[in-house]
Design an enzyme around this catalytic site. Structure first.
Site, short mmCIF file in Angstrom:
data_model
loop_
_atom_site.label_atom_id
_atom_site.label_comp_id
_atom_site.label_asym_id
_atom_site.label_seq_id
_atom_site.Cartn_x
_atom_site.Cartn_y
_atom_site.Cartn_z
N ASP A 166 0.88 -1.17 0.00
CA ASP A 166 0.00 0.00 0.00
C ASP A 166 0.93 1.23 0.00
O ASP A 166 2.12 1.11 0.32
CB ASP A 166 -0.86 -0.06 1.27
CG ASP A 166 -1.48 1.26 1.61
OD1 ASP A 166 -2.17 1.82 0.75
OD2 ASP A 166 -1.24 1.76 2.73
N ASP A 185 0.03 5.13 1.05
CA ASP A 185 -0.14 6.01 2.22
C ASP A 185 -0.08 5.25 3.53
O ASP A 185 -0.86 4.31 3.74
CB ASP A 185 -1.52 6.67 2.16
CG ASP A 185 -1.50 7.96 1.38
OD1 ASP A 185 -0.51 8.68 1.47
OD2 ASP A 185 -2.51 8.23 0.70
N ARG A 207 -11.13 18.03 -1.18
CA ARG A 207 -9.77 17.57 -1.41
C ARG A 207 -8.76 18.72 -1.44
O ARG A 207 -7.56 18.48 -1.41
CB ARG A 207 -9.67 16.75 -2.71
CG ARG A 207 -10.51 15.48 -2.67
CD ARG A 207 -9.91 14.39 -3.51
NE ARG A 207 -8.58 14.05 -3.07
CZ ARG A 207 -8.31 13.29 -2.01
NH1 ARG A 207 -9.29 12.78 -1.29
NH2 ARG A 207 -7.07 13.03 -1.68
N ARG A 220 -6.81 18.99 6.97
CA ARG A 220 -7.00 17.53 6.92
C ARG A 220 -6.99 16.96 8.34
O ARG A 220 -7.87 16.17 8.70
CB ARG A 220 -5.84 16.85 6.19
CG ARG A 220 -5.85 16.97 4.73
CD ARG A 220 -4.63 16.29 4.14
NE ARG A 220 -4.96 15.89 2.81
CZ ARG A 220 -5.43 14.69 2.46
NH1 ARG A 220 -5.52 13.73 3.33
NH2 ARG A 220 -5.78 14.44 1.23
N SER A 245 -11.55 11.38 3.31
CA SER A 245 -12.44 10.97 2.22
C SER A 245 -12.74 9.48 2.30
O SER A 245 -12.22 8.77 3.17
CB SER A 245 -11.73 11.25 0.89
OG SER A 245 -10.59 10.43 0.78
N ASP A 280 -1.47 -0.56 6.02
CA ASP A 280 -1.72 0.00 7.35
C ASP A 280 -3.21 0.07 7.69
O ASP A 280 -3.58 0.47 8.78
CB ASP A 280 -1.11 1.42 7.47
CG ASP A 280 -1.86 2.43 6.63
OD1 ASP A 280 -2.26 2.07 5.50
OD2 ASP A 280 -2.06 3.56 7.09
N PHE A 285 -5.57 -7.91 2.23
CA PHE A 285 -4.86 -8.45 3.40
C PHE A 285 -5.45 -9.81 3.79
O PHE A 285 -4.72 -10.73 4.17
CB PHE A 285 -5.00 -7.45 4.56
CG PHE A 285 -4.45 -7.94 5.87
CD1 PHE A 285 -3.08 -7.92 6.11
CD2 PHE A 285 -5.30 -8.40 6.87
CE1 PHE A 285 -2.57 -8.36 7.32
CE2 PHE A 285 -4.79 -8.84 8.08
CZ PHE A 285 -3.43 -8.82 8.31
O1 M1P Z 1 -4.43 5.70 -0.17
C1 M1P Z 1 -5.36 5.96 0.83
C2 M1P Z 1 -6.31 7.04 0.41
O2 M1P Z 1 -5.59 8.26 0.23
C3 M1P Z 1 -6.37 9.37 -0.01
O3 M1P Z 1 -7.22 9.57 1.07
P1 M1P Z 1 -7.37 10.97 1.86
O4 M1P Z 1 -7.24 12.07 0.88
O5 M1P Z 1 -8.74 10.87 2.49
O6 M1P Z 1 -6.29 11.01 2.93
C4 M1P Z 1 -7.24 9.17 -1.24
O7 M1P Z 1 -6.45 9.28 -2.39
C5 M1P Z 1 -7.97 7.85 -1.21
O8 M1P Z 1 -8.54 7.59 -2.45
C6 M1P Z 1 -7.05 6.71 -0.88
O9 M1P Z 1 -7.80 5.53 -0.71
#
Ligand code: M1P
Length: 269
Positions: free
Chosen positions: A25, A27, A150, A157, A195, A231, A243
């Site tokens: 993954d 993020d 966004r 955020r 989101s 995560d 997972f």
């Molecule tokens: O990769 C995890 C998520 O990252 C973003 O989420 P957020 O902007 O809410 O932190 C988005 O790109 C989301 O699509 C993605 O699943």
């Protein structure tokens, strides 16, 4: 660039740890949320790539992954054997595009507009500490819905995320959508801070596994061991489906440092 970087590594059929691929993954696993990857992580991934195949699978689109993992002169698709944006709906193998799929083709314009109109009305009626812009992002394989928008800054955020933990804004909107459109065949996934993603059921991160499995028909490599690092591996998290898939050896991580620690132990890096 892609060809140059790829040629440094042994071909997929000649990686020493046979039939093995590590999928990550993005993020919270390779990078801190919405931030860029560290040089240490890139260096470790490069060493890993000498041993086995590596790929990433992210919910975001390729442009965002380029920002997070690549640089102005390095194409993100050259850093991994497999790059899966939008859960694999946009896919690259060794820097070259594979077949892609689209949410709008699948759902159709009328249902799509019903969904968008419902979200926008719901968000318009929701009071939040702050609202910014781009409440719905239209992507190739999904839509991303954000009550704060966004365009929120990093501080905004964080503020929304804390507010959401108490007031369950995203959870309640997802519940309202499920109730309104029970027959649309959609899955809702809360992955990041501000989101949630909406996509056809089955188009979660397991979608990318068809590309991994197809490798046996291309180079003859059958990936018998597929490690996945994420995560958000809990039910409702956007790493949960892959997972818990029977084809996967799953690793739930607390952040990029944890990912690096596990990789070093697993592959003696
Ligand atoms: O990769 C995890 C998520 O990252 C973003 O989420 P957020 O902007 O809410 O932190 C988005 O790109 C989301 O699509 C993605 O699943």
């Amino acid at each position: 660039m892609a060809t140059e970087a790829a040629s440094v590594y042994p071909s997929l059929e000649n990686r020493p740890v046979k039939g093995t691929i590590c999928l990550f993954d993005v993020d919270g696993t390779l990078t801190p949320a919405r931030r860029t990857v560290s040089p240490d992580m890139l260096e470790l991934l490069s060493r890993l790539r000498h041993k086995c195949a590596i790929g990433y699978v992210g919910g975001s689109d390729l442009a965002k992954q380029q920002e997070q993992l690549g640089t102005a002169s390095i194409n993100v698709t050259s850093l991994f054997d497999f790059s899966f944006a939008e859960n694999g709906l946009t896919a690259y193998r060794l820097g070259k595009p594979l077949a892609s799929n689209s949410f709008i083709q699948w759902l159709g314009e009328e249902k799509y507009q019903n969904l968008v109109n419902f979200c926008l009305k719901y968000i318009a009626d929701t009071k939040l500490p702050k609202k910014r812009g781009t409440f719905i992002e239209f992507r190739n394989g999904m839509i991303n819905v954000s009550p704060v928008g966004r365009n929120a800054s990093v501080e905004e955020r964080n503020e929304f995320e804390a507010y959401d933990q108490v007031h369950n804004i995203r959870r309640d909107l997802v519940e309202a959508l499920k109730k309104e459109f029970p027959d649309y065949g959609l899955t809702y996934s809360v992955g990041g801070q501000i989101s949630f993603d909406v996509f056809p059921t089955g188009w979660d991160k397991t979608y990318c596994l068809q590309h991994v499995e197809a490798e046996k028909n291309i180079s003859g490599v059958k990936y018998e061991t597929i490690h996945f690092f994420g995560d958000k591996c809990f039910p409702g998290g956007n790493d949960y489906e892959i997972f818990s898939d029977s084809r996967i050896s799953g690793h739930s991580v607390t952040g990029p440092e944890d990912t690096m620690k596990i990789l070093k132990e697993l592959f003696r890096l």
